[in-house]
Structure formats: structure tokens, C-alpha cells
Design a protein around this motif. Sequence first.
Motif, mmCIF file in Angstrom:
data_model
loop_
_atom_site.group_PDB
_atom_site.id
_atom_site.type_symbol
_atom_site.label_atom_id
_atom_site.label_comp_id
_atom_site.label_asym_id
_atom_site.label_seq_id
_atom_site.Cartn_x
_atom_site.Cartn_y
_atom_site.Cartn_z
ATOM 1 N N VAL A 156 -3.608 2.088 -5.453
ATOM 2 C CA VAL A 156 -2.984 1.985 -4.129
ATOM 3 C C VAL A 156 -1.753 1.073 -4.128
ATOM 4 N N HIS A 157 -1.840 -0.056 -4.833
ATOM 5 C CA HIS A 157 -0.714 -0.994 -4.871
ATOM 6 C C HIS A 157 0.427 -0.369 -5.664
ATOM 7 N N ARG A 167 0.840 -1.217 0.000
ATOM 8 C CA ARG A 167 0.000 0.000 0.000
ATOM 9 C C ARG A 167 0.866 1.256 0.000
ATOM 10 N N PHE A 205 -5.080 -6.116 -4.439
ATOM 11 C CA PHE A 205 -5.345 -5.813 -3.028
ATOM 12 C C PHE A 205 -5.134 -7.063 -2.174
#
Length: 414
Positions: free
Chosen positions: A236-237, A137, A399
Motif C-alpha cells: 500500500v505504501h 497510501r 503503515f
Amino acid sequence: MGEMQGKTVEIEVTNVAHGGVAVARHEGRVIFVSDAIPGERVLARITEDSKKSFWRAETLSVITASEHRRPHVWAAASIDRAPEDRAGGAEFGHIDIAHQRELKRQVLADSLSRMAGVTTEATVEALPGPHNGTGWRTRVRLQVAEDGTPGPYAARSHRVIAVTDLPLATPALAAIAPLDEKFPGSAHVDIVVPSVGNPFVLAGGATNADRGRAHRITERVGEREFRLDARGFWQVHQHAAETLTRAVQDAVDESLFDPRASNLDLYGGVGLLAAAVGDRFGNHVRITTVESDSLATDHAAENLVEWTGAAAVTARVEQFLRGLGATAGAHERDSLRRGTVILDPPRSGAGKEVVAELVALGPAQIVYVACDPVALARDVALFAAGGYELGGLRAFDLFPNTHHVEAVATLTRA
């Protein structure tokens, strides 16, 4: 509140459901239970029995464990804690990573089969990173309790849990996370570690009014750089933007792509996927990226400046498409029919109105980037009713240690 609420039951967990929960049955009743794995026998507490068709429950302890169960990657979310004290945001962290991907594959396949009548063999592809699915993250939002303590919400509640670590965060983010500080008067704290330049810790109020150009950041994807607001949307990754860039480039059928047609990038953010198309097909590509956030489209215009045929429009997608349908002349209608559409909607999916407008415009192909398998399956069924069939489909584990899965689908006129 029903008579079963708060009661403890021993249940056999049979399969996985969408939303990070597993399915069990008790006296003929379907129960959606958290923190369990299909194949397990668990002791669970009923948390909701008001719905006639199903109940909800949380696992208190495991009686017979799955071979896929492992110690939770985040002690703060472990089954050793009382359910109300378990940190949210890593609801698959107790499951071996390979089996997490298998469960996500099942949810995607079941959704498409049940809602769209489509069979898929797509597996969930891993991204680079640690084998236990941690350390990915680049963005974390911590909520702030009344006393100023930051932390994640407890699973399925708005209660802030104080934590001492953030294992899903990249090491650079974990190093600056202010977990032991206080933020009185703030609603949340955003920690952002861009791929270029300095990281940010931004305390914020209850609205986005505190967004501003003072917090412009740069993200690099391959050789290309994107400017955006620190609080603006970005994957996000740490490897997600590059993964989706390549996946979208691969998903576009070159034989159906016309660089001079009216190509569209819908819900385009700061132009990541429009640039992916431009980079694959050259700087003569015509493409219009559409996004309702004016700050994002300002950045998209800047990020796409090298394509003379690129434009960034601030509009709600359904209104933009409705306007196209109402005003396009014969030449523009032909250009839209020859066009390729990149569709990257929010978690709720594109929905009936957007699908209907797209079907009426009739583009040559639609590349649909989906972050919710049920919304994707619903929209695939809507597109099928309008004459489009699902061709290629890939899924990606953007995720890890959560139930979320990303899919890239190609739809063409049948």
C-alpha cells in the motif's frame, strides 16, 4: 453485558499492547484502551467487560497528556469527536511519529521476548515521505453505507463515517477520492493509484466476482515493471515494494544461497520478492513462487518470464509443501535442503503446519517477511523448536499513523 459496561473510569495508561491499544489497570483489572498513550491519565468508557481477564475501553478525554501527543493528523479521527464517530484506520495519528515507531519497536521486541525468548535491538526504520506520516497510501477501500455514502468504518465497528479528506492517501489518490458521491447498491469503493498509468475508482459488490482482466495495472519498482489486477494484492505504501525488495535482497545470506537449488517464494503474490531474489543473484536462479490466487500466479508467471528457472504455482502453501514432502526423491530433497525460502504470509502468520513442513524440508535459510509482530514471534518460536534460529531482523514503518509494522527476519539452521 457486564455491570461495568458503559461506565466511565479515570485510569493511568502504563504501556502499549499489540493491536493499536494501550494498557491501563483499574482495581487490579487490565484494561486495553484506545486513543491513549503510555504515560497519560485519561477518562475512558468501558466498552467490554465480559472477559474475565481484561476489559476494553475507549478514551473520552485526556486529563494528563503525554509529551508525545499531537493534534490528530485526521480530524475525522480526533479525540474531540465522540468515540463512535471517530474514523478508523489511523489509530496512532494522535502520536508524534518518532514515538509511534518507538511504540512499534516495543511491541515487536516484547512479542519476540515473551513468545520466542529472543532479544532484539531492531529499530523501526522510516520510509521516505512527509515527516508527519501522511501522504503514503496508494490504495484505499471505502465502505458504503446503506444510503450510498462512502467512507471508512468507525474504529472497531462496521459503521460508515462520512469524511471530507483522506490524509494518509497520496496526493494523487486524495485528488480523485469520490468522498462526496453516492454509491447505492455497492458494498465498497476501491481507489487505486498505480505507479504507472491511470488511477482507478472501482465500485464493487460484496465479493471479488467483479475482479477482471479489464483492470490490469502496472507497478514499477526500480527498473522493473510488474503486471497485476487492480484489486490484486500490492503493497500500500508508495515506497513499500522498493523497500521490501532491498530488505529481502540484503537479508539473504549469499554464502548460504545456491541459485541452482530448489528456492521457494511462498505466498508470493505477483512475484515481487521472487524477482528481488532473481535480480540479486542473476537470471540462472531457480525459484518457484507459490500463491493460492490464480489471477496473481498468472501475473507472476508473466512477471518472472526472464528467469528460465522461475515457475509460478497456484496452490495453498501448506498443500504445496505437503506435496513436496510426500513426493520429493533424494535428489530433490537435497536441492530443497540447499534452498532459500522467502516466506511472506498473511497477517495470521505461517502457522504450525507450514512451519512443520518447512522444518521437515530443512532449507538452508528462510527470509520471513512479517506484517504482524505477534504472529512472527509465535512462528520464530516454532522454527526454534525445529532447529532454526533468528539471525538478522529489521523493521519498517510501512503503515505510518497506524499500529502496523513490517519486519524482515532471517532464520538459519542452528
